[in-house]
Design an enzyme around this catalytic site. Structure first.
Site, mmCIF file in Angstrom:
data_model
loop_
_atom_site.group_PDB
_atom_site.id
_atom_site.type_symbol
_atom_site.label_atom_id
_atom_site.label_comp_id
_atom_site.label_asym_id
_atom_site.label_seq_id
_atom_site.Cartn_x
_atom_site.Cartn_y
_atom_site.Cartn_z
ATOM 1 N N GLY A 10 0.824 -1.222 0.000
ATOM 2 C CA GLY A 10 0.000 0.000 0.000
ATOM 3 C C GLY A 10 0.846 1.255 0.000
ATOM 4 N N ASN A 32 -2.940 -8.823 0.453
ATOM 5 C CA ASN A 32 -3.958 -9.520 -0.363
ATOM 6 C C ASN A 32 -4.279 -8.762 -1.657
ATOM 7 O OD1 ASN A 32 -5.504 -7.358 0.384
ATOM 8 N ND2 ASN A 32 -7.029 -8.530 1.558
ATOM 9 N N ASN A 35 -6.277 -3.569 -2.141
ATOM 10 C CA ASN A 35 -6.234 -2.119 -2.367
ATOM 11 C C ASN A 35 -4.818 -1.702 -2.758
ATOM 12 O OD1 ASN A 35 -7.173 0.486 -2.466
ATOM 13 N ND2 ASN A 35 -6.770 0.895 -0.300
ATOM 14 N N SER A 124 -4.169 5.625 14.009
ATOM 15 C CA SER A 124 -4.587 6.849 13.317
ATOM 16 C C SER A 124 -5.014 7.916 14.307
ATOM 17 C CB SER A 124 -5.760 6.525 12.387
ATOM 18 O OG SER A 124 -6.399 7.716 11.948
ATOM 19 N N TYR A 148 -14.633 2.719 11.065
ATOM 20 C CA TYR A 148 -13.184 2.645 10.776
ATOM 21 C C TYR A 148 -12.395 3.070 12.026
ATOM 22 C CZ TYR A 148 -8.614 4.303 9.515
ATOM 23 O OH TYR A 148 -7.259 4.541 9.509
ATOM 24 N N LYS A 152 -9.703 0.918 14.719
ATOM 25 C CA LYS A 152 -8.356 1.329 15.138
ATOM 26 C C LYS A 152 -8.281 1.391 16.665
ATOM 27 C CE LYS A 152 -6.270 1.898 11.160
ATOM 28 N NZ LYS A 152 -5.169 0.977 10.761
ATOM 29 N N TYR A 176 -1.066 8.096 13.007
ATOM 30 C CA TYR A 176 -0.752 8.946 11.854
ATOM 31 C C TYR A 176 -1.691 10.135 11.825
ATOM 32 C CZ TYR A 176 0.910 4.421 9.900
ATOM 33 O OH TYR A 176 1.497 3.198 9.676
ATOM 34 N N ASN A 198 -9.702 11.398 0.098
ATOM 35 C CA ASN A 198 -8.825 12.352 0.775
ATOM 36 C C ASN A 198 -8.469 13.545 -0.130
ATOM 37 O OD1 ASN A 198 -7.279 9.508 2.269
ATOM 38 N ND2 ASN A 198 -8.653 10.915 3.302
ATOM 39 N N LEU A 199 -8.111 14.638 0.529
ATOM 40 C CA LEU A 199 -7.892 15.905 -0.176
ATOM 41 C C LEU A 199 -6.780 15.850 -1.220
ATOM 42 C CD1 LEU A 199 -8.557 18.944 -0.450
ATOM 43 C CD2 LEU A 199 -6.852 19.364 1.346
HETATM 44 C C1 WQD Z 1 -8.659 16.766 4.861
HETATM 45 C C2 WQD Z 1 -9.381 18.106 4.786
HETATM 46 C C3 WQD Z 1 -11.759 17.901 4.542
HETATM 47 C C4 WQD Z 1 -11.572 16.059 0.550
HETATM 48 C C5 WQD Z 1 -8.918 11.166 6.898
HETATM 49 C C6 WQD Z 1 -9.390 10.095 7.802
HETATM 50 C C7 WQD Z 1 -8.322 9.750 8.797
HETATM 51 C C8 WQD Z 1 -7.019 9.454 8.076
HETATM 52 C C9 WQD Z 1 -6.615 10.579 7.149
HETATM 53 C C10 WQD Z 1 -6.764 7.084 7.908
HETATM 54 C C11 WQD Z 1 -10.678 18.140 5.589
HETATM 55 C C12 WQD Z 1 -11.148 18.547 3.310
HETATM 56 C C13 WQD Z 1 -11.242 16.614 1.776
HETATM 57 C C14 WQD Z 1 -12.247 16.842 -0.426
HETATM 58 C C15 WQD Z 1 -12.206 18.715 1.090
HETATM 59 N N1 WQD Z 1 -7.114 8.262 7.342
HETATM 60 N N2 WQD Z 1 -11.545 17.930 2.032
HETATM 61 N N3 WQD Z 1 -12.538 18.150 -0.112
HETATM 62 O O1 WQD Z 1 -10.639 13.715 6.944
HETATM 63 O O2 WQD Z 1 -8.533 14.780 7.900
HETATM 64 O O3 WQD Z 1 -8.653 12.318 7.642
HETATM 65 O O4 WQD Z 1 -7.719 10.772 6.243
HETATM 66 O O5 WQD Z 1 -6.315 6.900 8.999
HETATM 67 O O6 WQD Z 1 -8.729 8.621 9.507
HETATM 68 O O7 WQD Z 1 -10.499 10.612 8.528
HETATM 69 O O8 WQD Z 1 -8.467 13.754 5.621
HETATM 70 O O9 WQD Z 1 -7.954 14.302 3.286
HETATM 71 O O10 WQD Z 1 -10.276 13.443 3.848
HETATM 72 O O11 WQD Z 1 -9.627 15.749 4.550
HETATM 73 O O12 WQD Z 1 -12.485 19.902 1.339
HETATM 74 O O13 WQD Z 1 -12.585 16.385 -1.560
HETATM 75 O O14 WQD Z 1 -9.759 18.362 3.431
HETATM 76 O O15 WQD Z 1 -12.989 18.531 4.906
HETATM 77 O O16 WQD Z 1 -10.826 19.441 6.143
HETATM 78 P P1 WQD Z 1 -9.168 13.725 7.074
HETATM 79 P P2 WQD Z 1 -9.106 14.257 4.244
#
Ligand code: WQD
Length: 336
Positions: A10, A32, A35, A124, A148, A152, A176, A198-199
């Protein structure tokens, strides 16, 4: 003696494999491929000129795990394998509890049977829940707001009980924050299946033309520019944190939670502007309502990792973004 990395194909696992191979460690990847792409193996070899052992297997299969422990002399495990999409976990919670929790118990039982009691677990910052105020400290109360995060948290509790029951166990739960970026070669990086949750992968796919525009989930938070603030950490710094944790296990009995974050917060719009400057690409976006479950600000208090592991981040936000863009522009369709 070998190191077993479950989920080692991964995003974070592959970067950790590179760091370990670069330090002449013998690595066995157990994955496996649910992903991950097998192409990662070739990329790892291109980067390190070394080839890790790869065993295709599932942590939910006792037989698969028994086989790998019988075939290799495993001295320690880094446990990355697990389902990790927050939204998906609310739709199929049983799959998350079965795979993440039951699969992890399976792994720990086989480890104990083979007298392998050194473990680094991929936890996490999500275990801090939504009631703690950042900077987040390891001693703060934990909670979860989605299946999720519950998995954890459950695994952390299982490991705390395991360490109490048997002082031979040495365990580190690495919490993390927001891993982003890619190896500087551009050969490995984040490769989410389908539309990214994720962003950063979402912004990167807008920049490379795979997605039309970014939806910014709310600009009415109590933050400097109203958008969500997170602690983004370079995946290579994160990988090095695992190497430091592994080395510490030899003289650290018990079970220890440690934050891996920079201690700095960055907003969504700051990420967008930094990405535009680094890539020279426009990042069209629209402000939309908040995403359920999101909170305004999350960032780490990172001193325990410095004190206990002698680890701290070295790469700044501009490196994170530049490395993300290099990976995405060199691999517009990921590993396909
Ligand atoms: C970051 C910021 C969103 C997408 C998640 C999981 C966490 C960990 C890390 C595993 C936030 C904003 C996001 C988009 C946006 N994963 N955003 N538009 O939510 O902090 O954490 O990933 O362990 O468990 O919850 O990360 O990247 O989803 O969001 O505006 O299309 O970007 O609101 O403020 P997050 P994220």
């Amino acid at each position: 003696m070998s190191l077993l990395l479950t989920g080692g194909m991964g995003y974070i696992g592959s970067h950790t494999v590179v760091e370990l191979l670069s330090r002449d460690q013998d690595v066995v990847i157990f994955d496996n491929l649910a992903n991950a792409s097998e192409a990662v193996l070739t990329r790892i070899e291109q980067i390190t000129s070394r080839k890790p052992h790869f065993v295709k297997g599932d942590i939910c299969s006792r037989e698969d795990l028994e086989q790998v422990f019988s075939n290799f002399n495993i001295e320690a495990v880094i446990h990355f394998a697990g389902l990790k999409a927050v939204g998906e976990s609310t739709e199929i919670p049983l799959s998350y509890y079965h795979n993440n929790v039951s699969g992890s118990v399976n792994l720990f039982e086989v480890m104990a049977k083979h007298h392998c009691k050194r473990l680094v677990f991929s936890s996490s910052a999500t275990v801090y829940g939504e009631h703690n105020q950042s900077p987040l400290v390891e001693t703060m109360p934990t909670s979860a707001t989605n299946p999720y995060g519950q998995t954890k948290l459950m695994i952390e509790h299982i490991l705390q009980d395991l360490a109490k029951s048997d002082p031979q166990w040495s365990i580190v739960n690495l919490r993390y924050f927001n891993p982003i970026g890619a190896h500087q070669s551009g050969l490995i990086g984040e490769n989410p299946k389908g539309i990214p949750n994720n962003l950063l992968p979402y912004v990167a796919q807008v920049a490379v033309g795979r997605l039309a525009q970014l939806s910014v989930f709310g600009d009415d938070y109590d933050t400097p520019d109203g958008t969500g603030v997170r602690d983004y950490i370079h995946v290579v710094d994160l990988a090095k944190g695992h190497v430091k944790a592994l080395n510490k296990l030899t003289d650290l009995p018990g079970c220890h939670a440690i934050n891996l974050g920079t201690g700095n917060g960055t907003s969504v719009l700051e990420i967008v502007e930094t990405f535009k400057a680094a890539s020279g690409k426009d990042i069209p976006y629209q402000i939309v309502p908040r995403r359920a479950g999101d909170i305004a600000t999350v960032f780490a208090e990172a001193s325990k990792a410095k004190e206990l592991l002698n680890w701290q981040t070295e790469l700044d936000l501009s490196a994170m973004i530049a490395d993300t863009w290099r990976w995405q522009s060199m691999n517009p369709n990921g590993y396909e």
